[in-house]
Design a protein around this motif. Structure first.
Motif, PDB file in Angstrom:
ATOM      1  N   GLN A  19       0.842  -1.215   0.000  1.00 33.65           N
ATOM      2  CA  GLN A  19       0.000   0.000   0.000  1.00 33.65           C
ATOM      3  C   GLN A  19       0.874   1.261   0.000  1.00 33.65           C
ATOM      4  OE1 GLN A  19      -3.448   0.319   0.441  1.00 33.65           O
ATOM      5  NE2 GLN A  19      -3.338   2.544   0.607  1.00 33.65           N
ATOM      6  N   ALA A  21       0.860   4.830   0.834  1.00 32.07           N
ATOM      7  CA  ALA A  21      -0.002   5.789   1.543  1.00 32.07           C
ATOM      8  C   ALA A  21       0.291   7.224   1.114  1.00 32.07           C
ATOM      9  CB  ALA A  21       0.182   5.650   3.044  1.00 32.07           C
ATOM     10  N   ALA A  39     -10.273  12.535   1.571  1.00 30.22           N
ATOM     11  CA  ALA A  39     -11.222  11.542   2.091  1.00 30.22           C
ATOM     12  C   ALA A  39     -10.508  10.636   3.085  1.00 30.22           C
ATOM     13  CB  ALA A  39     -11.754  10.719   0.922  1.00 30.22           C
ATOM     14  N   ALA A  42      -6.805   9.060   2.706  1.00 31.98           N
ATOM     15  CA  ALA A  42      -6.026   9.865   1.751  1.00 31.98           C
ATOM     16  C   ALA A  42      -4.557   9.963   2.156  1.00 31.98           C
ATOM     17  CB  ALA A  42      -6.632  11.261   1.634  1.00 31.98           C
ATOM     18  N   LYS A  44      -3.627  11.636   5.378  1.00 32.17           N
ATOM     19  CA  LYS A  44      -3.451  12.818   6.250  1.00 32.17           C
ATOM     20  C   LYS A  44      -2.739  12.456   7.561  1.00 32.17           C
ATOM     21  CE  LYS A  44      -7.974  13.504   6.346  1.00 32.17           C
ATOM     22  NZ  LYS A  44      -8.492  12.336   5.611  1.00 32.17           N
ATOM     23  N   THR A  46      -0.974   9.803   8.250  1.00 34.52           N
ATOM     24  CA  THR A  46       0.377   9.311   7.969  1.00 34.52           C
ATOM     25  C   THR A  46       1.334  10.489   7.793  1.00 34.52           C
ATOM     26  OG1 THR A  46      -0.574   7.377   6.896  1.00 34.52           O
ATOM     27  CG2 THR A  46       1.718   7.874   6.377  1.00 34.52           C
ATOM     28  N   ARG A  55       7.010   8.494  12.789  1.00 39.70           N
ATOM     29  CA  ARG A  55       7.106   7.437  11.783  1.00 39.70           C
ATOM     30  C   ARG A  55       8.136   7.899  10.752  1.00 39.70           C
ATOM     31  NH1 ARG A  55       3.703   3.542  10.791  1.00 39.70           N
ATOM     32  NH2 ARG A  55       1.770   4.200  11.758  1.00 39.70           N
ATOM     33  N   GLU A 162      -8.352  15.982  12.453  1.00 40.26           N
ATOM     34  CA  GLU A 162      -9.830  15.940  12.480  1.00 40.26           C
ATOM     35  C   GLU A 162     -10.391  16.530  13.781  1.00 40.26           C
ATOM     36  OE1 GLU A 162     -11.855  14.763   9.990  1.00 40.26           O
ATOM     37  OE2 GLU A 162     -10.518  13.573   8.720  1.00 40.26           O
TER      38      GLU A 162
HETATM   39  P1  ATP Z   1      -8.427   8.731   8.136  1.00 43.72           P
HETATM   40  O1  ATP Z   1      -9.003  10.071   8.387  1.00 43.72           O
HETATM   41  O2  ATP Z   1      -9.438   7.687   7.809  1.00 43.72           O
HETATM   42  O3  ATP Z   1      -7.437   8.294   9.202  1.00 43.72           O
HETATM   43  P2  ATP Z   1      -6.182   9.512   6.521  1.00 43.72           P
HETATM   44  O4  ATP Z   1      -6.275  10.434   5.378  1.00 43.72           O
HETATM   45  O5  ATP Z   1      -5.623  10.039   7.794  1.00 43.72           O
HETATM   46  O6  ATP Z   1      -7.584   8.857   6.781  1.00 43.72           O
HETATM   47  P3  ATP Z   1      -4.156   7.498   6.787  1.00 43.72           P
HETATM   48  O7  ATP Z   1      -4.623   7.036   8.114  1.00 43.72           O
HETATM   49  O8  ATP Z   1      -2.921   8.316   6.714  1.00 43.72           O
HETATM   50  O9  ATP Z   1      -5.312   8.276   6.034  1.00 43.72           O
HETATM   51  O10 ATP Z   1      -3.985   6.230   5.858  1.00 43.72           O
HETATM   52  C1  ATP Z   1      -3.519   6.290   4.509  1.00 43.72           C
HETATM   53  C2  ATP Z   1      -3.445   4.892   3.928  1.00 43.72           C
HETATM   54  O11 ATP Z   1      -2.383   4.168   4.542  1.00 43.72           O
HETATM   55  C3  ATP Z   1      -4.695   4.060   4.143  1.00 43.72           C
HETATM   56  O12 ATP Z   1      -4.901   3.270   3.010  1.00 43.72           O
HETATM   57  C4  ATP Z   1      -4.349   3.207   5.341  1.00 43.72           C
HETATM   58  O13 ATP Z   1      -5.058   1.989   5.318  1.00 43.72           O
HETATM   59  C5  ATP Z   1      -2.859   2.978   5.152  1.00 43.72           C
HETATM   60  N1  ATP Z   1      -2.174   2.829   6.448  1.00 43.72           N
HETATM   61  C6  ATP Z   1      -2.051   3.756   7.406  1.00 43.72           C
HETATM   62  N2  ATP Z   1      -1.333   3.302   8.443  1.00 43.72           N
HETATM   63  C7  ATP Z   1      -0.984   2.027   8.117  1.00 43.72           C
HETATM   64  C8  ATP Z   1      -0.219   0.993   8.781  1.00 43.72           C
HETATM   65  N3  ATP Z   1       0.329   1.203   9.965  1.00 43.72           N
HETATM   66  N4  ATP Z   1      -0.085  -0.181   8.127  1.00 43.72           N
HETATM   67  C9  ATP Z   1      -0.624  -0.383   6.909  1.00 43.72           C
HETATM   68  N5  ATP Z   1      -1.349   0.538   6.233  1.00 43.72           N
HETATM   69  C10 ATP Z   1      -1.524   1.727   6.825  1.00 43.72           C
END
Ligand code: ATP
Length: 309
Positions: A19, A21, A39, A42, A44, A46, A55, A162
Motif C-alpha cells: 500500500q 499511503a 477523504a 487519503a 493525512k 500518515t 514514523r 480531524e
Molecule cells: P483517516 O481520516 O481515515 O485516518 P487519513 O487520510 O488520515 O484517513 P491514513 O490514516 O494516513 O489516512 O492512511 C492512509 C493509507 O495508509 C490508508 O490506506 C491506510 O489503510 C494505510 N495505512 C495507514 N497506516 C498504516 C499501517 N500502519 N499499516 C498499513 N497501512 C496503513
C-alpha cells in the motif's frame, strides 16, 4: 522564490507493504492556518506522524520549523503541539492534570505547566470544567481538551487531526472559531486535517489536498477557489423553440466557457464576471431563450476535487 515555510516536504513517499499511503509528495506549508484535506485513507494522519518524527518515511525529505524529524523528533515534538484523531485521553484523569502533565513532558517547569494548563483550558471554554475527570466529558469537551493540551506549552505550530470529528454544527463552529483565534491572537501556526471541504474553506488560509496519497492541490485558498467565477442560469423550456437551451449551452461553450447542463439549468464557469455576463446575455438574445433565474455561483473546493481526472 519560495517564501517562509513551517513544513516543507520533498519527494515524500510512504509505503506500507503493497500500500502506497503517500506518493512522491512535494508540499510547502506557510505560516497561518492550513487545511490538509482528503477523504478517509487519503494519507493525512500518515503525513502528520512523519512530520512529528513518530514514523519514518520510505523516501524523501521533511523539514519542520527548520528541523529534520528523523534526527530531531523530540525537539520538534517539544515545539509542535499535536491533537491526534483517535480518542487517546485517559478517562480517570482530571482535564487540568492531563494538560499539565503533557506540558511538563514538553519541557515546561511544573508551576508554569500548571498555570498554562489552566489558561489553555479557560481559553477553549473548559475553565469551569477543568477539575472534571475526562471520562465524564462529552465528545465536544474531549475535543477541546485535546486542543488545550496541544496549545498549552506555547508551541510554534500545532497539528490537529480531524478536530471537529463527532461535533454537532454549533460545536463545530465554535471549534473552527477557536482554531482561527489561536492563529490570529497567539500567532500559533496550524495544520488541521479534515475530510470536510466546507469547513476548510471557512477557516483556512492555505490548502493541501490529498487523494489516495497523491497531491491534488497545494496553495493559498484564494488562488485555488478564486479566479474563476460562475453563474447558474435557469432557462424556460419554450414549446416552439425546443432547441433553445441546447443552443444557448453550445454558444456559451463555443465562447470558451465551461458549461454543465442539468435539465433547464446551466452552470457556467469563466474567468471573470464581465465575460460571463456578456456571453450569457448575447447567447440568450441570439437564440431567443428566456431566463427564469440567474444567480452567481462561487467556486468551491469541491469543484476542485471534482475536476480531478
Ligand atoms: P483517516 O481520516 O481515515 O485516518 P487519513 O487520510 O488520515 O484517513 P491514513 O490514516 O494516513 O489516512 O492512511 C492512509 C493509507 O495508509 C490508508 O490506506 C491506510 O489503510 C494505510 N495505512 C495507514 N497506516 C498504516 C499501517 N500502519 N499499516 C498499513 N497501512 C496503513
Amino acid at each position: 522564490m519560495q517564501g517562509v515555510t513551517v513544513i516543507t516536504v520533498r519527494g515524500l513517499t510512504m509505503q506500507f507493504g503493497a500500500q502506497r499511503a503517500l506518493d512522491n509528495l512535494d508540499i510547502a506549508i506557510p505560516p497561518g492556518v492550513t487545511g490538509l484535506v482528503g477523504a478517509n485513507g487519503a494519507g493525512k494522519t500518515t503525513l502528520m506522524s512523519i512530520v512529528l518524527g513518530l514514523r519514518e518515511a520510505t523516501s524523501g525529505t521533511v523539514e519542520v520549523l527548520g528541523m529534520d524529524p528523523k534526527l530531531l523528533g523530540s525537539r520538534i515534538r517539544a515545539r509542535v503541539g499535536y491533537a491526534p484523531e483517535r480518542n487517546v485521553l485517559p478517562e480517570d484523569m482530571k482535564a487540568v492534570d492531563f494538560v499539565k502533565h503533557l506540558s511538563e513532558v514538553r519541557g515546561l517547569p511544573r508551576d508554569e505547566a500548571r498555570n498554562r494548563a489552566s489558561d489553555s483550558l479557560w481559553l477553549v471554554g473548559l475553565g469551569e470544567e477543568r477539575f472534571r475527570a475526562i471520562g465524564t466529558m462529552s465528545t465536544g469537551q474531549r475535543q477541546r481538551v485535546k486542543l488545550a493540551q496541544a496549545i498549552a506549552a506555547d508551541p510554534k505550530l500545532v497539528l490537529l487531526d480531524e478536530p471537529t470529528d463527532g461535533l454537532d454544527p454549533m460545536q463545530r463552529d465554535q471549534m473552527l472559531a477557536l482554531i482561527r483565534q489561536i492563529n490570529d491572537e497567539f500567532g500559533i501556526d496550524v495544520l488541521l486535517s479534515s475530510h470536510l471541504l466546507e469547513e476548510v474553506e471557512r477557516v483556512c488560509d492555505h490548502v493541501v489536498a490529498l487523494d489516495a496519497g497523491q497531491l491534488v492541490a497545494d496553495g493559498p485558498l484564494a488562488d485555488l477557489i478564486g479566479g474563476n467565477e460562475g453563474v447558474e442560469l435557469e432557462l424556460v423550456e419554450i414549446a416552439d423553440r425546443p432547441r433553445s437551451i441546447d443552443d444557448v449551452a453550445d454558444a456559451l461553450a463555443a465562447s470558451g466557457l465551461d458549461v454543465e447542463r442539468d435539465g433547464a439549468v446551466l452552470t457556467v464557469v469563466g474567468p471573470d464576471t464581465d465575460v460571463l455576463a456578456d456571453a450569457t446575455r448575447d447567447a440568450v438574445a441570439e437564440h431567443g431563450a428566456r431566463i427564469r433565474r440567474l444567480s452567481s455561483r462561487k467556486r468551491t473546493l469541491e469543484d476542485l476535487f471534482m475536476e480531478q481526472p
